[in-house]
Write an enzyme that holds these catalytic residues in place. Structure first.
Site, PDB file in Angstrom:
ATOM      1  N   GLU A  28      67.402  44.243  20.744  1.00  0.00           N
ATOM      2  CA  GLU A  28      68.207  43.522  19.774  1.00  0.00           C
ATOM      3  C   GLU A  28      69.646  43.259  20.237  1.00  0.00           C
ATOM      4  OE1 GLU A  28      67.329  42.100  16.933  1.00  0.00           O
ATOM      5  OE2 GLU A  28      65.242  42.686  17.222  1.00  0.00           O
ATOM      6  N   SER A  70      40.683  52.759 -39.538  1.00  0.00           N
ATOM      7  CA  SER A  70      40.405  54.051 -40.172  1.00  0.00           C
ATOM      8  C   SER A  70      41.135  55.226 -39.523  1.00  0.00           C
ATOM      9  CB  SER A  70      38.906  54.333 -40.135  1.00  0.00           C
ATOM     10  OG  SER A  70      38.215  53.298 -40.761  1.00  0.00           O
TER      11      SER A  70
END
Lengths: 157, 758
Positions: free
Chosen positions: B174, B452
């Site tokens: 790099e 219920s």
């Protein structure tokens, strides 16, 4: 007269027998399908075989309390309760720690929780009512405290 | 000439102003560089852990499940005598080298364990020397995090921890002149330009420039931005050492994508790609990471292994050409395979629904910014075993419905919540049919009619008054019309469209009769029933209509679970929570979420209600649970809403309370019952988790009586279908059922049996 007394004694004996004869705890036994069906599986007795893991944590929590490390005691007792959630004495210990931390509402609820798992351990129940009385007293509920104290005495007898 | 002289001072002032402006700008950039570089601590996501597994003798857990958890922790199945993080399985014995771990209550050193299993439980626990161990805590499995907005994740490393070879490779590829340039590198730029046609690897930017670009600047590519980048790079070099810049670069650099999670820095990349700490990376492995700098997507070693391999080898070659590794090292590294960590990617979390709950609860106590950047460690209540069972059960049952082909697309959805009734700890949460999907979290956000499931609030209201209501009190299930003032009359109907006349309370609950429940609820008073619901833990305001009695209120599965937690604990409400402890990144405790209980109801009515809910499973609407579970006295309630839009099941065993919902997201009728759609999920899940019987201690004021279900009166052995039911002392029926024999004869018989029988 003597005969009558004897008869009364017999009756008393009979009356006293049933509690001892209630069916053994069905902790692991399935609910019977045959009539009469029974609902509400009774709890396993509080005094189950001692669990060394719980005992170790309990000892560690006691040491924490003795050294006023209440936060640590609380965490340790909660850890123990995850292993043995039906151990009435663990709930009681935690109630006691909460009382010392000044969390009176929690202390009372935890002592009541301990009572639900106390089974026939009257000494433990008496101590729970003692804790509840102290918690109520600290909150300024002297009437409630007195009622709790009376409960404690009832179990202490 | 005159003109020129006349304007010259202005030009000079202008130039001076320009120079000042430029200097000011540079000064500003310098300030910014220093401020951000120094002030910037990398945003570290909060890390969330599952509950640690506490191993002790008697723990009910199959050996396979412990091994699965060890594998999730990245433990290898190979003994390494010096290290930890491995296990060896010898039949029914498991040897584990537990890694050190910093818990909320302090560090726990590495230790060696021998765990024996028998009949699905731990039968012995010892250390390496064979000495008994009472209790051992494994590391908790990391289950995700709360990430910075861009989902950046990283593990910070010091430069000294990074292998030298990795740094050499990075510099070779790099930025060859990194140690000598001033932030930009004319030689590098020239080389990049020259080598453009040959496909050389070198880009023009120095490491410093790359760092500046990632750190401070937006990604647009303009000349002006390039210039600013250059200036800032120089400023960075002027202010900081090469070592500092390099270390920051190594932690900042973007190296891959794990679904929605961005992998930043070599520390996390080492763990993600190779499942090892950065210190242990080989030359070949670090070359792969360095190769990724140029394009983590393009060179993704999982998706493009060949491309990644070639790129890696190129990195190795360049490094050799630079003289940073020897020819022999190059050859050895080149010969290696990729050696990738085979673990499937999980993104930010495999349990998005649960992490969502953790996140919401954390927001009460923490700043969103702190959660996303301070690296907090969150110890949650998730039990991976319970979670797996819940996920499997839901996806199995929904897949079965898919196969029936009548449910269309998009198919049925579902949600599951599982909690510990004693503490309110949430053990598992499934938010939909794809448990990995980070989207609509039905467990927390689907507000649906509960049908219920509401009824226990009615019956509990009644059972708190034993002078008026017992389990055998006859309820009226004949036609019922409720006429509120100035409104339409309300005519509740039963599911079977029939009326059942006089029915004992426990059977009205077991068979979920609507009319009896509605009549009872209106008799008790809506306000009283709603007060019970509130005490059970429903905090939301309920619609003030009688239809709420039959579940016309919209609640989320989590809210319903809170209600049933209170029931499952015998009346002790514990707020549902997903967190136990929070510590700082370095293990300093910040906050505990202690066990909290509030006694909402006395034990007696809770005991009666639970007996009723057990009968729902024994002979009522949830009978089919017997297909999954042995008779353990499980208690539960089915729920089905209008036109069968929602199927629910809520219930509890001795150790867990859980709620399951199944339905369509768009609320269209699903034509499914709670018992056929939600109950099977519940049953399959619980069956996989060593269910314990419901064990409510019988309160002192409760006694049992044998009841004839036809009349609700006292029965004896000659009554068919007689059932034993609990009563508050003194509230049991006194009258004997028609089927029962003569009481006097019976008593005398009993008396003589007592005398002579035993």
């Amino acid at each position: 007269m003597r005969l009558l007394l004897l008869f009364a004694a017999l009756l008393a004996g009979c009356a006293a027998t049933p509690p001892a004869q209630t069916p053994p705890p069905q902790g692991s036994a399935p609910v019977e399908a045959a009539p009469p069906a029974s609902l509400g599986v009774p709890a396993a007795p509080a005094a189950a075989a001692p669990n060394p893991a719980v005992e170790r944590l309990m000892a560690s929590a006691r040491a924490d309390v003795a050294a006023s490390r209440l936060g640590s005691a609380e965490a340790t007792l909660e850890r123990a309760l995850r292993i043995a959630p039906r151990d009435a004495s663990l709930w009681q210990q935690l109630a006691r720690v909460r009382l010392q931390q000044g969390q009176y509402q929690q202390a009372e609820s935890l002592a009541a929780r301990s009572n639900t798992w106390a089974g026939g351990d009257n000494a433990l129940r008496a101590e729970n009512w003692n804790l509840i009385a102290q918690a109520r007293d600290a909150r300024g509920d002297s009437e409630g405290a007195r009622a709790a104290q009376q409960n404690a005495e009832r179990y202490n007898r | 000439m005159v003109r020129r002289r006349r304007y010259w001072p202005y030009i000079r002032i202008g130039l001076l102003a320009l120079a000042l402006l430029a200097a000011g700008y540079v000064l500003y950039l310098d300030l910014r560089v220093r401020h951000e570089f120094e002030g910037r601590r990398f945003a570290l996501p909060a890390r969330i852990y599952a509950r640690p597994l506490e191993v002790h003798v008697g723990l009910k857990v199959p050996e396979d499940d412990v091994v699965r958890e060890l594998r999730e922790l990245g433990y290898r199945a190979v003994a390494r005598p010096d290290g930890s993080g491995w296990y060896v399985r010898n039949g029914a014995e498991l040897e584990i080298a537990v890694r050190p771990f910093v818990f909320w209550d302090g560090p726990q050193p590495a230790r060696r364990l021998r765990v024996s299993f028998a009949e699905g439980a731990v039968s012995a626990l010892a250390d390496a020397q064979g000495a008994e161990v009472a209790l051992a805590r494994l590391e908790p499995v990391p289950i995700g995090g709360i990430y910075p907005t861009n989902n950046e994740d990283r593990l910070l490393v010091r430069l000294s921890e990074v292998p030298k070879v990795l740094v050499k490779e990075l510099i070779a590829v790099e930025d060859r002149n990194f140690y000598s340039h001033w932030g930009f590198d004319p030689r590098g730029i020239a080389r990049a330009l020259l080598s453009l046609p040959t496909g050389h690897v070198q880009g023009g930017s120095t490491l410093t420039q790359q760092l500046v670009k990632n750190f401070f600047l937006s990604p647009e590519r303009t000349l002006r931005r390039k210039a600013v980048e250059l200036v800032m790079a120089v400023l960075l070099e002027l202010n900081y050492s090469k070592q500092e810049i390099l270390e920051t670069y190594l932690n900042e650099i973007y190296l891959g994508q794990d679904r929605d999670r961005a992998i930043h820095g070599v520390g996390l990349a080492a763990q993600f790609y190779f499942d090892k700490p950065v210190q242990k990376l080989t030359a070949a492995e670090s070359a792969l990471l360095v190769g990724l700098v140029r394009g983590p997507g393009y060179y993704d070693p999982y998706r493009h292994p060949q491309r990644a391999l070639e790129r890696r080898n190129l990195v190795l070659r360049e490094t050799r050409d630079e003289g940073s590794i020897s020819a022999a090292e190059y050859q050895a590294a080149r010969a290696r395979g990729l050696g990738l960590n085979p673990r499937p990617s999980t993104g930010t979390t495999p349990y998005p629904a649960f992490v969502d709950l953790v996140h919401r609860q954390l927001r009460h106590d923490y700043d969103e910014d702190d959660l996303r950047s301070e690296g907090l460690r969150i110890f949650s209540t998730l039990d991976p075993r319970v979670q797996a069972a819940a996920e499997h059960a839901l996806s199995d049952r929904l897949a079965a419905f898919d196969r029936q082909g009548r449910f269309g697309k998009p198919g049925l959805e579902g949600a599951v919540v599982v909690a510990d009734p004693q503490s309110g700890e949430v053990q598992a949460l499934v938010g939909g049919r794809d448990p990995r999907y980070q989207g609509f979290n039905r467990a927390l956000d689907a507000e649906r009619q509960i049908g219920s499931l509401f009824k226990p609030a009615i019956y509990l209201t009644a059972l708190q008054d034993p002078s008026r209501y017992t389990l055998t009190t006859m309820l009226d299930d004949s036609k019922f019309v409720w006429q509120p003032p100035n409104a339409e009359p309300w005519r509740p109907e039963n599911y079977d469209k029939q009326y059942h006349g006089q029915v004992p309370l426990y059977l009205a609950l077991a068979h979920s009769y609507n009319v009896a429940a509605a009549r009872l609820g209106t008799t008790l008073g809506l306000d009283n029933v709603f007060a019970t619901a509130r005490k059970l833990g429903i905090e939301r305001a309920l619609p003030p209509y009688p239809s709420t009695l039959l579940g016309a209120a919209n609640l989320t599965p989590l809210e319903v679970t809170q209600m049933y937690q209170t029931i499952a604990s015998g009346g002790f409400r514990s707020p549902l929570h997903a967190i136990r402890d929070v510590t700082t990144a370095d293990g300093h405790p910040l906050k505990r979420y202690p066990l909290a209980v509030a006694q909402a109801f006395p034990p007696d009515p809770m005991y009666l209600l639970t007996a009723g809910l057990q009968d729902v499973v024994r002979e009522g609407t949830a009978q089919s649970l017997a297909n999954w579970l042995p008779p353990l006295g499980v208690a539960g309630k089915t729920g089905t809403t209008n036109e069968q839009r929602d199927a629910w099941f809520a219930g509890f065993t001795g150790a867990r309370v859980s709620v399951v919902w199944v339905g369509y997201d768009d609320n269209r009728p699903a034509r499914l019952l709670g018992a056929t759609a939600a109950l099977p999920v519940w049953g399959q899940m619980m069956a996989a988790l060593e269910p314990e019987p419901v064990a409510f201690p019988q309160p002192e004021d409760i006694e049992q009586a044998t009841i004839d279900p036809q009349s609700g009166l006292l029965a004896d052995s000659s009554c068919p279908g007689a059932i034993e039911l609990p009563f508050v002392k003194g509230s049991a029926p006194q009258a004997r059922a028609p089927c029962a024999g003569n009481p006097v004869v019976d008593n005398v018989k009993g008396f003589f049996q007592h005398l002579f029988g035993h």
